[in-house]
Scaffold this active site. Sequence first.
Site, PDB file in Angstrom:
ATOM      1  N   THR A  18       0.836  -1.207   0.000  1.00 23.04           N
ATOM      2  CA  THR A  18       0.000   0.000   0.000  1.00 23.04           C
ATOM      3  C   THR A  18       0.869   1.256   0.000  1.00 23.04           C
ATOM      4  O   THR A  18       0.529   2.267  -0.590  1.00 23.04           O
ATOM      5  CB  THR A  18      -0.922   0.017   1.250  1.00 23.04           C
ATOM      6  OG1 THR A  18      -1.549  -1.261   1.384  1.00 23.04           O
ATOM      7  CG2 THR A  18      -1.968   1.078   1.150  1.00 23.04           C
ATOM      8  N   ARG A  22       7.851  -2.589   2.772  1.00 27.87           N
ATOM      9  CA  ARG A  22       8.044  -2.656   4.234  1.00 27.87           C
ATOM     10  C   ARG A  22       8.368  -4.080   4.630  1.00 27.87           C
ATOM     11  O   ARG A  22       7.683  -5.014   4.222  1.00 27.87           O
ATOM     12  CB  ARG A  22       6.763  -2.262   4.969  1.00 27.87           C
ATOM     13  CG  ARG A  22       6.574  -0.802   4.962  1.00 27.87           C
ATOM     14  CD  ARG A  22       5.447  -0.405   5.864  1.00 27.87           C
ATOM     15  NE  ARG A  22       4.965   0.876   5.400  1.00 27.87           N
ATOM     16  CZ  ARG A  22       3.880   1.452   5.824  1.00 27.87           C
ATOM     17  NH1 ARG A  22       3.129   0.861   6.731  1.00 27.87           N
ATOM     18  NH2 ARG A  22       3.525   2.623   5.359  1.00 27.87           N
ATOM     19  N   SER A 113       6.298   4.076   8.316  1.00 23.29           N
ATOM     20  CA  SER A 113       5.160   4.841   8.810  1.00 23.29           C
ATOM     21  C   SER A 113       4.889   4.596  10.287  1.00 23.29           C
ATOM     22  O   SER A 113       5.739   4.836  11.134  1.00 23.29           O
ATOM     23  CB  SER A 113       3.942   4.528   7.957  1.00 23.29           C
ATOM     24  OG  SER A 113       2.884   5.361   8.298  1.00 23.29           O
ATOM     25  N   LYS A 126      10.121   4.030   0.218  1.00 27.97           N
ATOM     26  CA  LYS A 126       9.160   4.265  -0.854  1.00 27.97           C
ATOM     27  C   LYS A 126       9.657   5.364  -1.780  1.00 27.97           C
ATOM     28  O   LYS A 126      10.434   6.236  -1.373  1.00 27.97           O
ATOM     29  CB  LYS A 126       7.776   4.591  -0.301  1.00 27.97           C
ATOM     30  CG  LYS A 126       7.710   5.833   0.546  1.00 27.97           C
ATOM     31  CD  LYS A 126       6.275   6.067   1.006  1.00 27.97           C
ATOM     32  CE  LYS A 126       6.214   7.241   1.949  1.00 27.97           C
ATOM     33  NZ  LYS A 126       4.866   7.709   2.208  1.00 27.97           N
ATOM     34  N   ARG A 282       0.291  10.881   9.546  1.00 35.69           N
ATOM     35  CA  ARG A 282      -1.005  10.598  10.174  1.00 35.69           C
ATOM     36  C   ARG A 282      -1.275  11.562  11.319  1.00 35.69           C
ATOM     37  O   ARG A 282      -0.347  12.144  11.877  1.00 35.69           O
ATOM     38  CB  ARG A 282      -1.033   9.183  10.748  1.00 35.69           C
ATOM     39  CG  ARG A 282      -0.974   8.125   9.707  1.00 35.69           C
ATOM     40  CD  ARG A 282      -1.151   6.750  10.331  1.00 35.69           C
ATOM     41  NE  ARG A 282      -1.216   5.767   9.268  1.00 35.69           N
ATOM     42  CZ  ARG A 282      -1.764   4.570   9.370  1.00 35.69           C
ATOM     43  NH1 ARG A 282      -2.292   4.192  10.524  1.00 35.69           N
ATOM     44  NH2 ARG A 282      -1.792   3.750   8.345  1.00 35.69           N
ATOM     45  N   THR A 344      -8.013   2.283  -1.020  1.00 33.98           N
ATOM     46  CA  THR A 344      -7.155   2.601   0.116  1.00 33.98           C
ATOM     47  C   THR A 344      -5.731   2.892  -0.344  1.00 33.98           C
ATOM     48  O   THR A 344      -5.178   2.151  -1.156  1.00 33.98           O
ATOM     49  CB  THR A 344      -7.149   1.408   1.085  1.00 33.98           C
ATOM     50  OG1 THR A 344      -8.473   1.262   1.595  1.00 33.98           O
ATOM     51  CG2 THR A 344      -6.192   1.628   2.227  1.00 33.98           C
ATOM     52  N   GLU A 363      -8.463   9.577   4.700  1.00 38.74           N
ATOM     53  CA  GLU A 363      -8.666   8.152   4.915  1.00 38.74           C
ATOM     54  C   GLU A 363      -9.039   7.928   6.372  1.00 38.74           C
ATOM     55  O   GLU A 363      -8.571   8.652   7.263  1.00 38.74           O
ATOM     56  CB  GLU A 363      -7.378   7.387   4.624  1.00 38.74           C
ATOM     57  CG  GLU A 363      -6.963   7.406   3.176  1.00 38.74           C
ATOM     58  CD  GLU A 363      -5.898   6.358   2.908  1.00 38.74           C
ATOM     59  OE1 GLU A 363      -6.260   5.244   2.523  1.00 38.74           O
ATOM     60  OE2 GLU A 363      -4.704   6.646   3.114  1.00 38.74           O
ATOM     61  N   GLU A 364      -9.810   6.874   6.591  1.00 41.34           N
ATOM     62  CA  GLU A 364     -10.227   6.550   7.959  1.00 41.34           C
ATOM     63  C   GLU A 364      -9.043   6.177   8.843  1.00 41.34           C
ATOM     64  O   GLU A 364      -9.154   6.162  10.061  1.00 41.34           O
ATOM     65  CB  GLU A 364     -11.259   5.418   7.949  1.00 41.34           C
ATOM     66  CG  GLU A 364     -10.895   4.174   7.130  1.00 41.34           C
ATOM     67  CD  GLU A 364      -9.709   3.419   7.621  1.00 41.34           C
ATOM     68  OE1 GLU A 364      -9.597   3.272   8.848  1.00 41.34           O
ATOM     69  OE2 GLU A 364      -8.886   2.978   6.790  1.00 41.34           O
ATOM     70  N   SER A 365      -7.912   5.861   8.205  1.00 37.04           N
ATOM     71  CA  SER A 365      -6.735   5.414   8.940  1.00 37.04           C
ATOM     72  C   SER A 365      -5.908   6.594   9.453  1.00 37.04           C
ATOM     73  O   SER A 365      -4.696   6.570   9.400  1.00 37.04           O
ATOM     74  CB  SER A 365      -5.891   4.526   8.032  1.00 37.04           C
ATOM     75  OG  SER A 365      -5.609   5.206   6.815  1.00 37.04           O
ATOM     76  N   LYS A 376      -0.576  12.681   2.745  1.00 42.99           N
ATOM     77  CA  LYS A 376      -1.372  13.114   3.888  1.00 42.99           C
ATOM     78  C   LYS A 376      -0.427  13.816   4.854  1.00 42.99           C
ATOM     79  O   LYS A 376       0.784  13.626   4.796  1.00 42.99           O
ATOM     80  CB  LYS A 376      -2.090  11.940   4.527  1.00 42.99           C
ATOM     81  CG  LYS A 376      -1.184  10.834   4.983  1.00 42.99           C
ATOM     82  CD  LYS A 376      -2.007   9.571   5.254  1.00 42.99           C
ATOM     83  CE  LYS A 376      -1.114   8.441   5.693  1.00 42.99           C
ATOM     84  NZ  LYS A 376      -1.515   7.147   5.172  1.00 42.99           N
ATOM     85  N   ARG A 496      -8.959  -6.216   8.016  1.00 40.78           N
ATOM     86  CA  ARG A 496      -9.586  -4.999   8.533  1.00 40.78           C
ATOM     87  C   ARG A 496     -11.084  -5.054   8.222  1.00 40.78           C
ATOM     88  O   ARG A 496     -11.474  -5.241   7.061  1.00 40.78           O
ATOM     89  CB  ARG A 496      -8.999  -3.759   7.875  1.00 40.78           C
ATOM     90  CG  ARG A 496      -7.487  -3.623   8.008  1.00 40.78           C
ATOM     91  CD  ARG A 496      -7.063  -2.173   7.846  1.00 40.78           C
ATOM     92  NE  ARG A 496      -5.632  -2.039   7.627  1.00 40.78           N
ATOM     93  CZ  ARG A 496      -4.705  -2.130   8.577  1.00 40.78           C
ATOM     94  NH1 ARG A 496      -5.046  -2.409   9.814  1.00 40.78           N
ATOM     95  NH2 ARG A 496      -3.427  -1.965   8.276  1.00 40.78           N
TER      96      ARG A 496
HETATM   97  C1  G1P Z   1      -2.921   1.326   5.874  1.00 46.16           C
HETATM   98  C2  G1P Z   1      -4.177   2.146   5.886  1.00 46.16           C
HETATM   99  C3  G1P Z   1      -4.260   2.995   4.654  1.00 46.16           C
HETATM  100  C4  G1P Z   1      -3.010   3.844   4.515  1.00 46.16           C
HETATM  101  C5  G1P Z   1      -1.770   2.972   4.593  1.00 46.16           C
HETATM  102  C6  G1P Z   1      -0.494   3.792   4.614  1.00 46.16           C
HETATM  103  O1  G1P Z   1      -2.929   0.460   4.766  1.00 46.16           O
HETATM  104  O2  G1P Z   1      -5.321   1.331   6.015  1.00 46.16           O
HETATM  105  O3  G1P Z   1      -5.407   3.788   4.691  1.00 46.16           O
HETATM  106  O4  G1P Z   1      -3.009   4.549   3.316  1.00 46.16           O
HETATM  107  O5  G1P Z   1      -1.806   2.180   5.781  1.00 46.16           O
HETATM  108  O6  G1P Z   1      -0.435   4.654   5.716  1.00 46.16           O
HETATM  109  P1  G1P Z   1      -3.358  -1.082   4.852  1.00 46.16           P
HETATM  110  O7  G1P Z   1      -2.500  -1.724   5.909  1.00 46.16           O
HETATM  111  O8  G1P Z   1      -4.796  -1.088   5.295  1.00 46.16           O
HETATM  112  O9  G1P Z   1      -3.160  -1.619   3.476  1.00 46.16           O
HETATM  113 ZN    ZN Z   2       2.814   7.393   8.151  1.00 47.22          ZN
END
Ligand code: G1P
Ligand code: ZN
Length: 543
Positions: A18, A22, A113, A126, A282, A344, A363-365, A376, A496
């Site tokens: 995403t 990592r 992150s 990244k 975040r 996402t 994003e909700e995260s 972000k 999730r």
């Molecule tokens: C998670 C969050 C997503 C965010 C990403 C990077 O990804 O859910 O919204 O963009 O971290 O910070 P996921 O682990 O769900 O793929």
């Molecule tokens: Zn981050």
Amino acid sequence: MSISIEPTLPIAGQKPGTSGLRKKTRVFMKPAYLENFVQAIFDGIGGVKGKTLVLGGDGRFYNDVAVQTILRMAAANEAAHIIVGQNGLLSTPAASHLIRQHQTDGGIILSASHNPGGIEEDFGIKFNAANGGPAPEAITDAIYAQTQSISRYKIWQGGALDMSQIGDTDIGDMRISIVDPVTDYADLMETLFDFPAIRVLFSEGFRMRFDAMCAITGPYAAEIFENRLGAAKGTVENETPLPDFGGMHPDPNPTWAHALMDELFLDDGPDFGAASDGDGDRNMVLGHQAYVSPSDSLAVIAANATCAPGYKAGLSGVARSMPTSAAVDHVAQALGINSYEVPTGWKFFGNLMDDNRAALCGEESFGTGSNHIREKDGLWAVLMWLNIIAATGQSVKDILSAHWQTYGRNYYSRHDYEAVDTDAAETAYQALRDRLDGLAGQNIAGLTVKSADEFRYDDPVDGSVSTGQGLRVICTNDARIVLRMSGTGTTGATLRLYLEQREMDPDKLSQDPQIALAPLIAAAETLIGFHAQLGRVKPDVIT
Ligand code: G1P
Ligand code: ZN
């Protein structure tokens, strides 16, 4: 300059997720692991000869070593210029800003992150493109393809480089500019928000607590809140970035930032609280005895953005990730602007912002940001809330309840099941996926399903298509269950579950979300069987 061309072989599993690649730090420390991936980035973007890149990371363990390696590889690959944060540090938003400010060809950010850091924890890398945003899938696919066919990497064989002094140095024909990581970013914030009004707020005794969680935002937050805005010294806690984040899990949510939560809920707690994650993109926002869910934060910001000087003219549009609640959509409708729904991952917002279709994204995260950069931005969101508080004179609690009275409340929660056995998680996911077509009309634990599908996204700007982006089950009362597999975890699989239900009754707007959502949680258990099939009694993290 002595350049060596080292033979190497492809290493399995270097597919960016995403948000970049990592892995456990020890994986990155294996011979050629980092080198292979960096060379794959360089080759995947068509080489770096003559190019300028930004480089920096969140300071986690191995950041310093990786910066040296990347600089030496960039020189050997004939890059012209690397702009790097002092001591190899840059928050993700600050890196995005530098890429745009200096119009570079992109940048490399070292971070995992919100994942914990340290030799036994996580590391990540990244690539961000020239617009300052995370590389779109076309580029990450090209990088991944390179990792599968790589046969050599190039590296300059020189001594250690001193990253501590601001200024320019050259290795061979490549220039390295070491810059202060904070100043340009803080200057940008001053152009967007009403700093004088926020300064008045603090001078009148407004009390704030910012938890930097021993990660990258400490120096940024101290400069902005304490030095430039006059918040009391000590407003920023856990201010010094540490390679292992002091053992903290730098994820700003009620579970991992519980000390901050506890403090804000004390009778004499501060007026405002906020936290950020490992790399600073975040945010979590709290008021005195008030928790702001990220989806609500996005909606409140959309409704009030014109308070801030940088957004006076209004927003061109808004966008949210699919699992994020629809709260912002209702604001967009009232404002007469478009609201976009993307998969996402922040990379999907880039085109919408570049095309000026969306100025505010979330994003909700715990991710919120605008088109001032292409990531972000945690501190940006915190400043936006401070600006709204200063402009309205209302507390966070009052701002939230007024918002719900106007637009209704989208009760929302995410339940994470972490480190699930990968096969078991995939089986559970596939089982629901296989049932989607036949779900409409069925009664699941008392709720009737209206529609069910797997989310796919057709990018309206470049026409690209992204499939397999999460499973959605929508009920006749518009309540929604979403299931996704995480693309950022490093241990087993993380499932999730996202739950959402809108409430319009003015007398029912202050319930505990877990109680308001209880029927939906029960239906999700019937559909997916976290307990019955996976043996999980309760989620590991609830946000
Ligand atoms: C998670 C969050 C997503 C965010 C990403 C990077 O990804 O859910 O919204 O963009 O971290 O910070 P996921 O682990 O769900 O793929
Ligand atoms: Zn981050």
